[in-house]
Design a protein around this motif. Structure first.
Motif, PDB file in Angstrom:
ATOM      1  N   SER A 108       0.907  -1.298   0.107  1.00 50.32           N
ATOM      2  CA  SER A 108       0.026  -0.060   0.073  1.00 50.32           C
ATOM      3  C   SER A 108       0.808   1.231  -0.073  1.00 50.32           C
ATOM      4  O   SER A 108       1.915   1.238   0.287  1.00 50.32           O
ATOM      5  CB  SER A 108      -0.958   0.177   1.082  1.00 50.32           C
ATOM      6  OG  SER A 108      -1.793  -1.234   1.256  1.00 50.32           O
ATOM      7  N   VAL A 109       0.181   2.390  -0.578  1.00 52.74           N
ATOM      8  CA  VAL A 109       0.852   3.475  -0.443  1.00 52.74           C
ATOM      9  C   VAL A 109       0.110   4.616   0.347  1.00 52.74           C
ATOM     10  O   VAL A 109      -1.007   4.598  -0.040  1.00 52.74           O
ATOM     11  CB  VAL A 109       1.288   3.981  -2.057  1.00 52.74           C
ATOM     12  CG1 VAL A 109       1.585   5.546  -1.893  1.00 52.74           C
ATOM     13  CG2 VAL A 109       2.343   3.055  -2.679  1.00 52.74           C
ATOM     14  N   THR A 110       0.938   5.404   1.102  1.00 51.35           N
ATOM     15  CA  THR A 110       0.084   6.657   1.757  1.00 51.35           C
ATOM     16  C   THR A 110      -0.007   7.669   0.788  1.00 51.35           C
ATOM     17  O   THR A 110       0.812   8.073   0.140  1.00 51.35           O
ATOM     18  CB  THR A 110       0.781   6.885   3.115  1.00 51.35           C
ATOM     19  OG1 THR A 110       2.180   6.951   2.914  1.00 51.35           O
ATOM     20  CG2 THR A 110       0.343   5.752   3.999  1.00 51.35           C
ATOM     21  N   ILE A 111      -1.176   8.520   0.888  1.00 50.97           N
ATOM     22  CA  ILE A 111      -1.541   9.537   0.066  1.00 50.97           C
ATOM     23  C   ILE A 111      -1.918  10.755   0.711  1.00 50.97           C
ATOM     24  O   ILE A 111      -2.710  10.529   1.700  1.00 50.97           O
ATOM     25  CB  ILE A 111      -2.302   9.101  -1.136  1.00 50.97           C
ATOM     26  CG1 ILE A 111      -3.846   8.874  -0.690  1.00 50.97           C
ATOM     27  CG2 ILE A 111      -1.790   8.087  -2.035  1.00 50.97           C
ATOM     28  CD1 ILE A 111      -4.948   8.986  -1.959  1.00 50.97           C
ATOM     29  N   ASP A 112      -1.826  11.791   0.265  1.00 48.99           N
ATOM     30  CA  ASP A 112      -2.491  13.117   0.768  1.00 48.99           C
ATOM     31  C   ASP A 112      -3.946  13.015   0.190  1.00 48.99           C
ATOM     32  O   ASP A 112      -4.164  13.091  -0.877  1.00 48.99           O
ATOM     33  CB  ASP A 112      -1.720  14.151   0.222  1.00 48.99           C
ATOM     34  CG  ASP A 112      -2.104  15.687   0.686  1.00 48.99           C
ATOM     35  OD1 ASP A 112      -3.478  15.774   0.376  1.00 48.99           O
ATOM     36  OD2 ASP A 112      -1.473  16.354   1.575  1.00 48.99           O
ATOM     37  N   LEU A 113      -4.813  13.122   0.918  1.00 46.32           N
ATOM     38  CA  LEU A 113      -6.058  13.069   0.510  1.00 46.32           C
ATOM     39  C   LEU A 113      -6.703  14.186  -0.165  1.00 46.32           C
ATOM     40  O   LEU A 113      -7.729  14.174  -1.258  1.00 46.32           O
ATOM     41  CB  LEU A 113      -7.277  12.874   1.848  1.00 46.32           C
ATOM     42  CG  LEU A 113      -7.034  11.581   2.785  1.00 46.32           C
ATOM     43  CD1 LEU A 113      -8.015  11.746   3.710  1.00 46.32           C
ATOM     44  CD2 LEU A 113      -7.422  10.504   1.590  1.00 46.32           C
ATOM     45  N   LYS A 114      -6.317  15.233  -0.041  1.00 47.75           N
ATOM     46  CA  LYS A 114      -6.801  16.649  -0.844  1.00 47.75           C
ATOM     47  C   LYS A 114      -5.833  16.570  -2.377  1.00 47.75           C
ATOM     48  O   LYS A 114      -6.290  16.693  -3.293  1.00 47.75           O
ATOM     49  CB  LYS A 114      -6.428  17.667  -0.024  1.00 47.75           C
ATOM     50  CG  LYS A 114      -7.387  17.943   1.115  1.00 47.75           C
ATOM     51  CD  LYS A 114      -7.229  19.296   1.613  1.00 47.75           C
ATOM     52  CE  LYS A 114      -8.190  19.439   2.925  1.00 47.75           C
ATOM     53  NZ  LYS A 114      -7.710  18.792   3.976  1.00 47.75           N
TER      54      LYS A 114
END
Length: 130
Positions: A108-114
């Protein structure tokens, strides 16, 4: 940390071959992953407060043994590797005889939601890999 959940195979999860449909194993792993996050004290609302989402980018699964209706399966989840913005959780599904039914590494990759762009794995999540 290694966590686990136990489920009973339901009739709606069986395919024409009389065993669990291959796609259901991914669902079982997703349920176990959600449980892992909760036990790590990282439920979805904590990620949302950090403006971080997690996106599955790769699943490498091996099917080892069929499972059939009514069987109890235990799905284990543990953290195994962390990169800058990615991390890998390992899943094992075992039957009542502790035989390996399926296993997978899920990246998985973490992303900035905006911005919808990858960001560094937050420290709260990174702790699960130390």
């Amino acid at each position: 940390m290694r966590t686990s959940i136990t489920i009973e195979v339901r009739p709606t999860e069986i395919d024409v071959m009389g065993h669990v449909n291959n796609a259901k194993y991914l669902e079982y792993m997703e349920w176990s992953r959600e449980d892992w996050y909760n036990k790590m004290k990282l439920p979805i609302d904590v990620f949302t407060e950090m403006n971080v989402g997690t996106v599955t980018v790769n699943i490498n699964i091996n099917y080892r043994k069929e499972a059939r209706q009514g069987e109890l399966l235990t799905i284990y989840t543990e953290s195994i590797r962390k990169g800058k913005s990615s991390y890998v959780l390992k899943h094992e599904i075992r039957n009542e005889n502790r035989e390996l039914v399926a296993e997978a590494d899920v990246t998985s990759v973490t992303i900035d939601l905006k911005l919808r762009k990858s960001v560094e794995v937050p420290s709260a999540l990174a702790k699960a890999f130390s």
